[in-house]
Scaffold this active site. Structure first.
Site, PDB file in Angstrom:
ATOM      1  N   ARG A  81      55.471  59.653  -8.523  1.00  0.00           N
ATOM      2  CA  ARG A  81      54.183  59.508  -9.207  1.00  0.00           C
ATOM      3  C   ARG A  81      53.101  59.105  -8.190  1.00  0.00           C
ATOM      4  NH1 ARG A  81      51.999  55.177 -10.467  1.00  0.00           N
ATOM      5  NH2 ARG A  81      50.258  55.039 -11.903  1.00  0.00           N
ATOM      6  N   GLU A 135      37.996  39.130  -3.770  1.00  0.00           N
ATOM      7  CA  GLU A 135      36.866  39.358  -4.686  1.00  0.00           C
ATOM      8  C   GLU A 135      37.330  39.889  -6.038  1.00  0.00           C
ATOM      9  OE1 GLU A 135      33.197  38.904  -3.984  1.00  0.00           O
ATOM     10  OE2 GLU A 135      33.669  38.844  -6.104  1.00  0.00           O
ATOM     11  N   GLY A 176      39.394  46.923 -15.257  1.00  0.00           N
ATOM     12  CA  GLY A 176      39.300  48.387 -15.246  1.00  0.00           C
ATOM     13  C   GLY A 176      39.487  48.931 -13.840  1.00  0.00           C
ATOM     14  N   ALA A 214      30.482  50.213   6.845  1.00  0.00           N
ATOM     15  CA  ALA A 214      31.510  49.438   7.553  1.00  0.00           C
ATOM     16  C   ALA A 214      31.465  49.652   9.063  1.00  0.00           C
ATOM     17  CB  ALA A 214      32.889  49.812   7.021  1.00  0.00           C
ATOM     18  N   ILE A 224      32.367  42.170 -10.748  1.00  0.00           N
ATOM     19  CA  ILE A 224      31.210  41.303 -10.475  1.00  0.00           C
ATOM     20  C   ILE A 224      31.442  40.596  -9.135  1.00  0.00           C
ATOM     21  CG2 ILE A 224      29.840  39.347 -11.291  1.00  0.00           C
ATOM     22  CD1 ILE A 224      30.924  39.831 -14.106  1.00  0.00           C
ATOM     23  N   LYS A 254      41.168  32.095 -12.952  1.00  0.00           N
ATOM     24  CA  LYS A 254      39.909  32.524 -12.341  1.00  0.00           C
ATOM     25  C   LYS A 254      38.958  31.342 -12.119  1.00  0.00           C
ATOM     26  CE  LYS A 254      40.403  37.081 -14.487  1.00  0.00           C
ATOM     27  NZ  LYS A 254      40.135  37.846 -15.707  1.00  0.00           N
ATOM     28  N   GLY A 271      36.625  40.887 -12.034  1.00  0.00           N
ATOM     29  CA  GLY A 271      36.680  42.313 -11.683  1.00  0.00           C
ATOM     30  C   GLY A 271      35.581  42.767 -10.753  1.00  0.00           C
TER      31      GLY A 271
HETATM   32  N1  HSE Z   1      43.307  40.685 -18.564  1.00  0.00           N
HETATM   33  C1  HSE Z   1      42.048  40.392 -17.943  1.00  0.00           C
HETATM   34  C2  HSE Z   1      40.938  40.463 -18.979  1.00  0.00           C
HETATM   35  C3  HSE Z   1      41.682  41.326 -16.831  1.00  0.00           C
HETATM   36  O1  HSE Z   1      41.182  40.743 -20.148  1.00  0.00           O
HETATM   37  O2  HSE Z   1      39.811  40.186 -18.604  1.00  0.00           O
HETATM   38  C4  HSE Z   1      42.395  41.016 -15.573  1.00  0.00           C
HETATM   39  O3  HSE Z   1      42.152  39.721 -15.148  1.00  0.00           O
END
Ligand code: HSE
Length: 448
Positions: A49, A129, A310, A33, A136, A205, A134
């Site tokens: 937390r 992004e 994840g 960066a 990718i 998406k 996720g």
């Molecule tokens: N709930 C989504 C999935 C992940 O099962 O791919 C977040 O967009």
């Protein structure tokens, strides 16, 4: 140079992943960066937390507006989700001159036009992004890597929960409801999985990918959405016997009009279960993995595969955006990559096509009385409608309904036809007395 300061709104699974990866890879990230990237302030309702997660060096508050109001913060990461308070906070952050990074696909698919316009007016970036597939880097690929291309279509497995369920249904020969329960028990599916299983998450998406691929505004309200809740183990098995797998796909396509077929120019935007040839790489994407196929006129077919959700995979995408903003925030706004890949004054007005105008091929399953002339009547209706049959499968009645059964399944694969025409043919077939149950129709894409 001093590190760029980042404020994080919401430190759940993705937020804590982002914090941890930034810390772990800080040297590597700084070399890329050009300066350090520090999360210096976090807003979360559970302050204790959050403080335990980030340690004493980071200021933790319960009020997100305190982060937005902090003049030292250059970038705000929104990881709250949903269209409610997240929208207000993103717009307030933009108004305060902050760049925004978000994983919120629902927010951008529905309110993207307003949000991107506000960001452009203020000269700040909204990077997303992490909102699609996720880890990718598909937004980067579409906006930059494939920028030479006239993109023709995109088809993606962009919801891991449903792909996991479909994989289990195929592996174990189980019906949807049984697998969903098991997936919830194991924590693979949310307690309320509606957005996933009804195709809404995938539609958010694919709406974003469509806008970037074709340079059109985000139009989630025009997407056709059908989930996987009505799929049965039998259809997965029959598809397999015919050389296909069933996947929930997000599809967007540019259609060139053809006056002779009364077809106008437009864009298809749809999410539904789909038969795809088992030999395609994407047909073999199993479990919770995601994959996106993009067809461009120059590059041909490209495939992107990886974890679609994840903690750290999504953090990987969030941090990629942080690095981009760190590199570009001092650049003249006119020389940055546009939010939707195309210059805002060069957006296309191509209409989204209604589902009735989509042209595709079909898998049909008819539960019929095993009696003389049924097949002739069914194929007669299809012939009359100008729908050409590509393949057929019929098992002996005993095999389908047990010994002595008088019913069987008739499986038909068709060639391409317009959805409206297929709807009319299905209505006529359904009205035949020998057709005993609602006809199952699953669309089919060759992805060639
Ligand atoms: N709930 C989504 C999935 C992940 O099962 O791919 C977040 O967009």
């Amino acid at each position: 140079m001093k590190p760029i300061q980042v404020g994080l709104l919401g430190i759940g699974v993705v937020g804590s992943g982002t914090f941890n990866v930034l810390q772990r890879n800080q040297e590597e990230i700084k070399r890329r960066a050009g300066r350090g990237i520090d999360i210096t302030m976090v807003a979360d309702l559970n302050v204790a937390r959050a403080q335990a997660l980030v340690g004493p060096g980071v200021t933790v508050v319960s009020d997100a507006r305190a982060v937005i109001a902090n003049p030292d913060i250059d970038i705000v990461i929104e990881l709250i989700g949903g269209y409610g308070i997240a929208k207000t906070l993103v717009l307030e952050a933009i108004a305060a001159g902050k760049h925004v990074v978000t994983a919120n696909k629902a927010l951008l698919a529905v309110h993207g036009t307003e949000i991107f316009a506000a960001a452009s007016a203020k000269g700040v970036m909204v990077a997303f992004e992490a909102a699609v597939a996720g880890g990718i880097p598909i937004i980067k690929a579409l906006r930059e890597g494939l920028t030479a291309n006239r993109i023709q279509w995109i088809a993606g497995i962009i919801n891991g929960t449903t792909n996991f369920i479909l994989s289990e249904m195929r592996d174990k020969g189980l019906d949807f409801a049984v697998v969903l329960k098991e997936a919830q028990r194991l924590g693979y599916a949310e307690a309320d999985p509606t957005f996933d299983i009804e195709g809404v998450d995938a539609a958010h998406k694919v709406t974003l990918m469509s806008a970037i691929a074709f340079g059109v505004p985000v139009q989630f309200d025009k997407a056709y959405i059908e989930g996987i809740t009505k799929l049965g183990a039998a259809d997965i098995k029959y598809a397999e016997q015919l050389g296909y797998r069933i996947k929930l796909l997000g599809i967007t396509k540019r259609r060139q009009g053809d006056a002779t077929k009364r077809q106008t120019d437009g864009i298809e935007l749809r999410v539904h279960p789909c038969l795809i040839p088992a030999k395609r790489l994407i047909a073999n994407v199993e479990g919770a993995m995601n994959a996106v196929v993009v067809q461009g006129d120059a590059v041909g077919t490209t495939l992107y595969y990886g974890k679609g959700a994840g903690s750290e995979p999504t953090a990987s995408a969030v941090i990629a955006d942080l690095v981009d903003i760190t590199r570009l925030h001092t650049a003249d706004a006119a020389h940055r990559v546009p939010h939707l890949a195309f210059q805002p004054n060069a957006m296309s007005k191509l209409p989204m096509l209604p589902m009735s105008e989509v042209v595709t091929s079909y898998y049909l399953r008819l539960r019929v009385a095993d009696e003389t002339g049924v097949l002739a009547k069914v194929t007669g209706i299809l012939a009359e409608a100008g729908i050409s049959i590509d393949a057929m499968l019929q098992r002996e009645a005993d095999e389908v309904g047990g010994e002595g059964s008088t019913q069987t399944d008739l499986i038909i694969l068709t060639h391409d036809c317009m959805e409206a025409r297929m709807n009319a043919a299905i209505a006529l077939m359904q009205a035949l007395p020998s057709v005993l149950e609602p006809i199952t129709r699953i669309r089919k894409e060759e992805l060639a």
